[in-house]
Design a protein around this motif. Sequence first.
Motif, mmCIF file in Angstrom:
data_model
loop_
_atom_site.group_PDB
_atom_site.id
_atom_site.type_symbol
_atom_site.label_atom_id
_atom_site.label_comp_id
_atom_site.label_asym_id
_atom_site.label_seq_id
_atom_site.Cartn_x
_atom_site.Cartn_y
_atom_site.Cartn_z
ATOM 1 N N GLU A 19 -31.475 17.202 40.203
ATOM 2 C CA GLU A 19 -30.030 17.016 40.321
ATOM 3 C C GLU A 19 -29.638 16.418 41.666
ATOM 4 O O GLU A 19 -28.483 16.059 41.876
ATOM 5 N N GLU A 20 -30.584 16.314 42.587
ATOM 6 C CA GLU A 20 -30.317 15.782 43.924
ATOM 7 C C GLU A 20 -30.437 14.256 43.929
ATOM 8 O O GLU A 20 -31.144 13.678 43.124
ATOM 9 N N ASP A 21 -29.771 13.629 44.871
ATOM 10 C CA ASP A 21 -29.853 12.188 45.047
ATOM 11 C C ASP A 21 -30.955 11.886 46.066
ATOM 12 O O ASP A 21 -30.713 11.888 47.266
ATOM 13 N N ILE A 22 -32.172 11.680 45.574
ATOM 14 C CA ILE A 22 -33.323 11.437 46.447
ATOM 15 C C ILE A 22 -33.674 9.957 46.362
ATOM 16 O O ILE A 22 -34.176 9.482 45.364
ATOM 17 N N ASP A 23 -33.384 9.249 47.465
ATOM 18 C CA ASP A 23 -33.636 7.816 47.465
ATOM 19 C C ASP A 23 -34.695 7.397 48.478
ATOM 20 O O ASP A 23 -34.772 6.249 48.875
ATOM 21 N N GLY A 24 -35.513 8.337 48.903
ATOM 22 C CA GLY A 24 -36.576 8.014 49.843
ATOM 23 C C GLY A 24 -37.111 9.243 50.524
ATOM 24 O O GLY A 24 -36.624 10.357 50.315
ATOM 25 N N PRO A 25 -38.127 9.055 51.368
ATOM 26 C CA PRO A 25 -38.750 10.195 52.045
ATOM 27 C C PRO A 25 -37.784 10.992 52.918
ATOM 28 O O PRO A 25 -37.901 12.215 53.007
ATOM 29 N N GLU A 26 -36.823 10.318 53.544
ATOM 30 C CA GLU A 26 -35.879 11.036 54.409
ATOM 31 C C GLU A 26 -35.025 11.996 53.592
ATOM 32 O O GLU A 26 -34.750 13.118 54.024
ATOM 33 N N ALA A 27 -34.598 11.562 52.420
ATOM 34 C CA ALA A 27 -33.787 12.428 51.561
ATOM 35 C C ALA A 27 -34.611 13.612 51.058
ATOM 36 O O ALA A 27 -34.127 14.743 51.023
ATOM 37 N N ALA A 28 -35.864 13.353 50.688
ATOM 38 C CA ALA A 28 -36.739 14.430 50.234
ATOM 39 C C ALA A 28 -36.986 15.420 51.370
ATOM 40 O O ALA A 28 -36.998 16.643 51.157
ATOM 41 N N GLU A 29 -37.168 14.911 52.571
ATOM 42 C CA GLU A 29 -37.384 15.773 53.732
ATOM 43 C C GLU A 29 -36.178 16.671 53.972
ATOM 44 O O GLU A 29 -36.322 17.866 54.228
ATOM 45 N N ALA A 30 -34.992 16.113 53.864
ATOM 46 C CA ALA A 30 -33.774 16.901 54.077
ATOM 47 C C ALA A 30 -33.662 18.024 53.049
ATOM 48 O O ALA A 30 -33.306 19.161 53.394
ATOM 49 N N ILE A 31 -33.980 17.734 51.797
ATOM 50 C CA ILE A 31 -33.907 18.763 50.754
ATOM 51 C C ILE A 31 -34.975 19.826 50.985
ATOM 52 O O ILE A 31 -34.711 21.025 50.888
ATOM 53 N N LEU A 32 -36.184 19.390 51.307
ATOM 54 C CA LEU A 32 -37.273 20.323 51.568
ATOM 55 C C LEU A 32 -36.913 21.273 52.706
ATOM 56 O O LEU A 32 -37.100 22.489 52.605
ATOM 57 N N LEU A 33 -36.377 20.742 53.781
ATOM 58 C CA LEU A 33 -35.985 21.578 54.922
ATOM 59 C C LEU A 33 -34.834 22.512 54.566
ATOM 60 O O LEU A 33 -34.792 23.653 55.025
ATOM 61 N N ARG A 34 -33.902 22.045 53.756
ATOM 62 C CA ARG A 34 -32.798 22.908 53.328
ATOM 63 C C ARG A 34 -33.321 24.071 52.493
ATOM 64 O O ARG A 34 -32.958 25.227 52.716
ATOM 65 N N VAL A 35 -34.198 23.778 51.552
ATOM 66 C CA VAL A 35 -34.774 24.833 50.717
ATOM 67 C C VAL A 35 -35.571 25.817 51.577
ATOM 68 O O VAL A 35 -35.477 27.027 51.407
ATOM 69 N N ALA A 36 -36.342 25.289 52.522
ATOM 70 C CA ALA A 36 -37.145 26.144 53.404
ATOM 71 C C ALA A 36 -36.271 27.044 54.261
ATOM 72 O O ALA A 36 -36.622 28.199 54.526
ATOM 73 N N SER A 37 -35.134 26.534 54.712
ATOM 74 C CA SER A 37 -34.271 27.330 55.592
ATOM 75 C C SER A 37 -33.380 28.303 54.828
ATOM 76 O O SER A 37 -33.043 29.363 55.339
ATOM 77 N N GLU A 38 -33.016 27.977 53.601
ATOM 78 C CA GLU A 38 -32.091 28.813 52.837
ATOM 79 C C GLU A 38 -32.772 29.688 51.793
ATOM 80 O O GLU A 38 -32.195 30.673 51.345
ATOM 81 N N GLY A 39 -33.982 29.327 51.389
ATOM 82 C CA GLY A 39 -34.668 30.040 50.316
ATOM 83 C C GLY A 39 -35.099 31.438 50.729
ATOM 84 O O GLY A 39 -35.264 31.738 51.908
ATOM 85 N N ASP A 40 -35.267 32.279 49.732
ATOM 86 C CA ASP A 40 -35.665 33.666 49.964
ATOM 87 C C ASP A 40 -36.998 33.962 49.290
ATOM 88 O O ASP A 40 -37.386 33.314 48.317
ATOM 89 N N TRP A 41 -37.659 34.967 49.800
ATOM 90 C CA TRP A 41 -38.814 35.543 49.130
ATOM 91 C C TRP A 41 -38.251 36.486 48.080
ATOM 92 O O TRP A 41 -37.354 37.266 48.362
ATOM 93 N N PHE A 42 -38.763 36.419 46.860
ATOM 94 C CA PHE A 42 -38.252 37.276 45.812
ATOM 95 C C PHE A 42 -39.413 37.986 45.123
ATOM 96 O O PHE A 42 -40.516 37.454 45.025
ATOM 97 N N GLU A 43 -39.136 39.203 44.676
ATOM 98 C CA GLU A 43 -40.167 40.013 44.038
ATOM 99 C C GLU A 43 -40.455 39.482 42.645
ATOM 100 O O GLU A 43 -39.535 39.106 41.904
ATOM 101 N N VAL A 44 -41.728 39.427 42.289
ATOM 102 C CA VAL A 44 -42.161 38.929 40.990
ATOM 103 C C VAL A 44 -43.167 39.884 40.377
ATOM 104 O O VAL A 44 -43.757 40.722 41.053
ATOM 105 N N ASP A 45 -43.361 39.709 39.087
ATOM 106 C CA ASP A 45 -44.391 40.434 38.357
ATOM 107 C C ASP A 45 -45.450 39.397 38.010
ATOM 108 O O ASP A 45 -45.230 38.548 37.149
ATOM 109 N N ALA A 46 -46.560 39.441 38.717
ATOM 110 C CA ALA A 46 -47.611 38.442 38.531
ATOM 111 C C ALA A 46 -48.950 39.068 38.883
ATOM 112 O O ALA A 46 -49.012 40.191 39.392
ATOM 113 N N ALA A 47 -50.009 38.323 38.614
ATOM 114 C CA ALA A 47 -51.331 38.769 39.034
ATOM 115 C C ALA A 47 -51.402 38.703 40.554
ATOM 116 O O ALA A 47 -50.885 37.771 41.169
ATOM 117 N N ALA A 48 -52.042 39.684 41.147
ATOM 118 C CA ALA A 48 -52.155 39.734 42.608
ATOM 119 C C ALA A 48 -52.981 38.560 43.117
ATOM 120 O O ALA A 48 -54.058 38.286 42.591
#
Length: 127
Positions: A19-48
């Motif tokens: 859904e993002e407007d990614i028109d090059g590496p700079e745009a991808a970098e900005a989204i990646l950094l935003r996700v890294a700075s705003e994202g959370d660790w969340f509890e999951v049910d998975a294999a250890a």
Amino acid sequence: MPVQSILLRFSYFEHDWIEEDIDGPEAAEAILLRVASEGDWFEVDAAAPDEFATLDALAERAEQVVAGEWRMPVAAVRMPLDRLRSIIADGGWTFAGGGFAEFVGNNQDTSMLVRLVRDVPDQRSSS
């Protein structure tokens, strides 16, 4: 003493980027950094995860991929790992294993999965 264990995942959710407007590496970098700075660790049910025995080994692999192979800022790895280190310190947890998965087409987003453990005091009275 009983041991409590949780599994936490951090994901870069690349499939949501459609859904993002990614028109090059700079745009991808900005989204990646935003996700890294705003994202959370969340509890999951998975294999250890057992790919990495230490948090440093997990961090090294994630940095090899994100900064080395993708040529993106290392901060995209360090920000979520710094938050994980706070979770560990604040909660009295110990890192017990980790895994790193790279983005694969329609199958999975890039993510880190960790297992944390801590001793739980025995609640029985000693009288």
